[in-house]
Scaffold this motif. Structure first.
Motif, PDB file in Angstrom:
ATOM      1  N   ASN A 114       0.821  -0.820   0.225  1.00 55.40           N
ATOM      2  CA  ASN A 114      -0.043  -0.166  -0.005  1.00 55.40           C
ATOM      3  C   ASN A 114       0.882   1.038   0.342  1.00 55.40           C
ATOM      4  O   ASN A 114       1.975   1.120   0.535  1.00 55.40           O
ATOM      5  CB  ASN A 114      -1.163  -0.088   0.932  1.00 55.40           C
ATOM      6  N   SER A 115       0.488   2.618  -0.498  1.00 56.86           N
ATOM      7  CA  SER A 115       1.282   4.310  -0.445  1.00 56.86           C
ATOM      8  C   SER A 115       0.519   4.592  -0.634  1.00 56.86           C
ATOM      9  O   SER A 115      -1.369   5.052  -0.559  1.00 56.86           O
ATOM     10  CB  SER A 115       1.573   3.589  -1.705  1.00 56.86           C
ATOM     11  N   SER A 116       0.565   6.018   0.776  1.00 55.86           N
ATOM     12  CA  SER A 116      -0.274   6.659   1.066  1.00 55.86           C
ATOM     13  C   SER A 116       0.439   7.695   0.442  1.00 55.86           C
ATOM     14  O   SER A 116       1.764   8.007   0.871  1.00 55.86           O
ATOM     15  CB  SER A 116      -0.872   6.795   2.171  1.00 55.86           C
ATOM     16  N   ILE A 117       0.324   8.921   0.277  1.00 56.42           N
ATOM     17  CA  ILE A 117       0.483  10.419   0.365  1.00 56.42           C
ATOM     18  C   ILE A 117      -0.452  11.529   1.185  1.00 56.42           C
ATOM     19  O   ILE A 117      -0.946  12.004   1.631  1.00 56.42           O
ATOM     20  CB  ILE A 117       0.434  11.008  -1.448  1.00 56.42           C
ATOM     21  N   VAL A 118       1.144  12.246   1.873  1.00 57.12           N
ATOM     22  CA  VAL A 118       0.769  13.513   3.180  1.00 57.12           C
ATOM     23  C   VAL A 118       1.177  14.517   1.982  1.00 57.12           C
ATOM     24  O   VAL A 118       2.873  14.924   1.489  1.00 57.12           O
ATOM     25  CB  VAL A 118       1.444  12.862   4.027  1.00 57.12           C
ATOM     26  N   GLY A 119       0.305  15.364   1.396  1.00 61.64           N
ATOM     27  CA  GLY A 119       0.392  16.489   0.617  1.00 61.64           C
ATOM     28  C   GLY A 119       1.122  17.391   1.780  1.00 61.64           C
ATOM     29  O   GLY A 119       0.847  17.632   2.924  1.00 61.64           O
ATOM     30  N   PRO A 120       1.435  17.926   0.425  1.00 65.55           N
ATOM     31  CA  PRO A 120       2.345  19.832   1.314  1.00 65.55           C
ATOM     32  C   PRO A 120       0.962  20.934   2.480  1.00 65.55           C
ATOM     33  O   PRO A 120       1.822  21.153   3.436  1.00 65.55           O
ATOM     34  CB  PRO A 120       3.365  20.562   0.258  1.00 65.55           C
ATOM     35  N   GLN A 121       0.099  21.019   2.382  1.00 61.79           N
ATOM     36  CA  GLN A 121      -0.618  21.527   2.978  1.00 61.79           C
ATOM     37  C   GLN A 121      -1.319  20.822   3.942  1.00 61.79           C
ATOM     38  O   GLN A 121      -1.444  21.200   4.879  1.00 61.79           O
ATOM     39  CB  GLN A 121      -2.500  21.654   1.797  1.00 61.79           C
ATOM     40  N   ILE A 122      -1.568  18.947   3.868  1.00 58.55           N
ATOM     41  CA  ILE A 122      -2.046  18.539   5.006  1.00 58.55           C
ATOM     42  C   ILE A 122      -0.328  19.388   6.327  1.00 58.55           C
ATOM     43  O   ILE A 122      -0.616  19.471   7.466  1.00 58.55           O
ATOM     44  CB  ILE A 122      -1.720  17.241   5.247  1.00 58.55           C
ATOM     45  N   GLY A 123       0.622  19.483   5.403  1.00 63.53           N
ATOM     46  CA  GLY A 123       1.843  19.236   6.560  1.00 63.53           C
ATOM     47  C   GLY A 123       2.026  20.453   7.176  1.00 63.53           C
ATOM     48  O   GLY A 123       2.387  21.163   8.202  1.00 63.53           O
ATOM     49  N   GLN A 124       1.147  21.393   6.765  1.00 64.96           N
ATOM     50  CA  GLN A 124       1.617  22.851   6.910  1.00 64.96           C
ATOM     51  C   GLN A 124       0.688  23.399   7.946  1.00 64.96           C
ATOM     52  O   GLN A 124       0.611  23.683   8.698  1.00 64.96           O
ATOM     53  CB  GLN A 124       0.889  24.222   5.672  1.00 64.96           C
ATOM     54  N   GLU A 125      -0.554  22.191   8.101  1.00 63.51           N
ATOM     55  CA  GLU A 125      -1.208  22.613   8.902  1.00 63.51           C
ATOM     56  C   GLU A 125      -1.341  21.493  10.424  1.00 63.51           C
ATOM     57  O   GLU A 125      -1.627  22.398  11.268  1.00 63.51           O
ATOM     58  CB  GLU A 125      -3.274  21.686   8.042  1.00 63.51           C
ATOM     59  N   LEU A 126      -0.464  20.381  10.230  1.00 66.58           N
ATOM     60  CA  LEU A 126       0.130  20.236  10.808  1.00 66.58           C
ATOM     61  C   LEU A 126       0.812  20.652  11.471  1.00 66.58           C
ATOM     62  O   LEU A 126       1.268  20.868  12.554  1.00 66.58           O
ATOM     63  CB  LEU A 126       0.981  18.415  10.269  1.00 66.58           C
ATOM     64  N   ALA A 127       1.951  21.727  11.168  1.00 67.47           N
ATOM     65  CA  ALA A 127       3.062  22.651  11.893  1.00 67.47           C
ATOM     66  C   ALA A 127       2.505  23.393  12.251  1.00 67.47           C
ATOM     67  O   ALA A 127       2.495  24.323  13.884  1.00 67.47           O
ATOM     68  CB  ALA A 127       3.549  23.235  10.779  1.00 67.47           C
ATOM     69  N   GLU A 128       0.848  24.421  11.775  1.00 66.78           N
ATOM     70  CA  GLU A 128       0.460  25.196  12.415  1.00 66.78           C
ATOM     71  C   GLU A 128      -0.429  25.083  13.563  1.00 66.78           C
ATOM     72  O   GLU A 128      -0.502  25.141  14.380  1.00 66.78           O
ATOM     73  CB  GLU A 128      -0.705  25.527  11.590  1.00 66.78           C
ATOM     74  N   ASN A 180      10.130  15.845  13.584  1.00 65.38           N
ATOM     75  CA  ASN A 180       9.228  15.208  12.957  1.00 65.38           C
ATOM     76  C   ASN A 180       7.556  15.711  14.122  1.00 65.38           C
ATOM     77  O   ASN A 180       8.325  16.152  14.895  1.00 65.38           O
ATOM     78  CB  ASN A 180       8.919  14.227  12.900  1.00 65.38           C
ATOM     79  N   LEU A 181       6.490  14.670  14.218  1.00 63.10           N
ATOM     80  CA  LEU A 181       5.444  14.915  15.116  1.00 63.10           C
ATOM     81  C   LEU A 181       6.288  14.085  16.381  1.00 63.10           C
ATOM     82  O   LEU A 181       5.459  14.438  17.366  1.00 63.10           O
ATOM     83  CB  LEU A 181       4.261  14.220  14.776  1.00 63.10           C
ATOM     84  N   THR A 182       7.253  13.341  16.608  1.00 63.14           N
ATOM     85  CA  THR A 182       7.534  12.405  17.903  1.00 63.14           C
ATOM     86  C   THR A 182       7.808  13.567  18.526  1.00 63.14           C
ATOM     87  O   THR A 182       8.554  13.401  19.895  1.00 63.14           O
ATOM     88  CB  THR A 182       8.283  11.666  17.196  1.00 63.14           C
ATOM     89  N   VAL A 183       9.398  14.381  17.745  1.00 56.40           N
ATOM     90  CA  VAL A 183      10.046  15.444  18.137  1.00 56.40           C
ATOM     91  C   VAL A 183       9.004  16.816  18.713  1.00 56.40           C
ATOM     92  O   VAL A 183       9.132  16.618  20.089  1.00 56.40           O
ATOM     93  CB  VAL A 183      11.180  16.139  17.943  1.00 56.40           C
ATOM     94  N   LEU A 184       8.090  17.045  18.162  1.00 55.80           N
ATOM     95  CA  LEU A 184       7.697  17.349  18.813  1.00 55.80           C
ATOM     96  C   LEU A 184       6.507  17.211  20.004  1.00 55.80           C
ATOM     97  O   LEU A 184       5.611  17.582  21.136  1.00 55.80           O
ATOM     98  CB  LEU A 184       5.804  17.564  17.549  1.00 55.80           C
ATOM     99  N   ALA A 185       5.875  15.952  20.236  1.00 50.53           N
ATOM    100  CA  ALA A 185       5.408  15.173  21.279  1.00 50.53           C
ATOM    101  C   ALA A 185       6.574  15.125  22.581  1.00 50.53           C
ATOM    102  O   ALA A 185       6.117  15.395  23.412  1.00 50.53           O
ATOM    103  CB  ALA A 185       4.725  13.463  20.762  1.00 50.53           C
ATOM    104  N   ALA A 186       7.599  14.472  21.951  1.00 55.27           N
ATOM    105  CA  ALA A 186       8.375  15.164  23.507  1.00 55.27           C
ATOM    106  C   ALA A 186       8.690  16.126  23.073  1.00 55.27           C
ATOM    107  O   ALA A 186       9.178  16.891  25.032  1.00 55.27           O
ATOM    108  CB  ALA A 186      10.286  14.456  22.771  1.00 55.27           C
ATOM    109  N   VAL A 187       8.391  17.367  22.500  1.00 54.69           N
ATOM    110  CA  VAL A 187       8.492  18.258  23.649  1.00 54.69           C
ATOM    111  C   VAL A 187       6.927  18.833  24.778  1.00 54.69           C
ATOM    112  O   VAL A 187       7.511  19.619  25.889  1.00 54.69           O
ATOM    113  CB  VAL A 187       8.450  19.403  21.959  1.00 54.69           C
TER     114      VAL A 187
END
Length: 299
Positions: A114-128, A180-187
């Protein structure tokens, strides 16, 4: 109580506070100058699960993927021999066909499950949302501390929290390790752990101000640190042992989380003793701020 010992401890607190302030300003500067090496969670990319020959190693897959990607790649075992979860940037691997071509030198017996794509728009939303989560956490902590303690003690704990987060973020900005999100969880976990140390010391300061109102604030803060030092070292030491085991045995997927937690615990213990006690002292906290007001019984 040995007054000379307290005086030495007071001087040590002042010196460590100056060091903490220098670290904090340098950390903020490093973050603004270097920026972060955002991971695929924030920039977008591809997550593909493949099945290869069981004798192929993760290092071989990583080497080939790194040649076709401009970011760090992640190769994680899916729990079955020859089955891997691949995370890579969407530069030259936009489809299952391209990943087949990339891994062709290793084997022709490749199956894309299987293969899935995380778009830049979703990535920007995660950062915000991640930044918003940090801000909300800090505001909630400020509200709790202001309610639980007098604002002068609360300000010391809050500045210590900002210092800890800035240091950990600066480390990732300086080394350009993937954020990444793992580091954010650590913070976010560091916020809670560092707050625990600050509250213990602040509570001891409040007790001493109430029970010994004529004691100088310098002696109060030093005695509070002295009374809680052994407890702080034991809790921080045991937690560091656990995080170290996670770092050593957790493998690549948990490496960044473990490093962030390790640094956060170390610097959090240091800042709780330094900034967490010196700022309230600088703001002239005293026993009058905790004086119990009598309730008038007159109608």
């Amino acid at each position: 109580m040995n007054f000379k010992k307290l005086s030495k401890l007071t001087r040590a607190r002042y010196l460590s506070s100056l060091m903490s302030l220098m670290i904090m300003f340098c950390s903020v500067g490093i973050i603004f100058v270097n920026g972060f090496n955002w991971g695929l969670d924030f920039t977008g990319g591809v997550v593909t699960e493949v099945k290869l020959d069981s004798n192929i190693k993760a290092a071989q897959i990583s080497e080939l993927l790194a040649l076709h990607s401009d970011q760090d790649v992640s190769v994680i075992s899916a729990g079955e021999a020859g089955r891997w979860v691949l995370r890579y940037s969407q530069v030259n691997a936009e489809s299952s066909t391209s990943i087949t071509d990339v891994l062709a030198p290793l084997t022709h017996n490749l199956e894309v499950l299987n293969s899935s794509i995380v778009g830049p728009q979703i990535g920007q939303e995660l950062a915000e949302q991640g930044g918003l989560a940090l801000l909300v956490a800090m505001l909630c902590i400020l509200g709790y501390l202001s309610f639980r303690f007098e604002w002068r003690l609360a300000s010391g704990a809050l500045l210590a929290l900002f210092h800890d987060v800035a240091f950990v973020l600066a480390f990732f900005a300086l080394t350009q390790m993937e954020f990444n999100l793992t580091v954010l969880a650590a913070v976010l976990a560091i916020l809670g752990y560092s707050l625990n140390d600050s509250i213990i010391i602040a509570d001891r300061i409040r007790e001493l101000l109430t029970s010994k109102p004529k004691m100088a604030i310098e002696a109060v803060c030093s005695r509070a640190v002295q009374a809680t030092f052994s407890r702080t070292m034991v809790t921080s030491g045991t937690t560091l042992i656990t995080v170290s085991a996670l770092w050593i045995m957790g493998g690549g997927p948990l490496e960044s989380f473990s490093i962030a937690m390790f640094l956060g615990i170390l610097i959090g213990t240091f800042s709780s003793i330094s900034i967490g006690t010196c700022l309230p002292e600088l703001l002239k906290v005293n026993s009058e701020h905790y004086k119990v007001e009598p309730i008038c019984d007159a109608p």
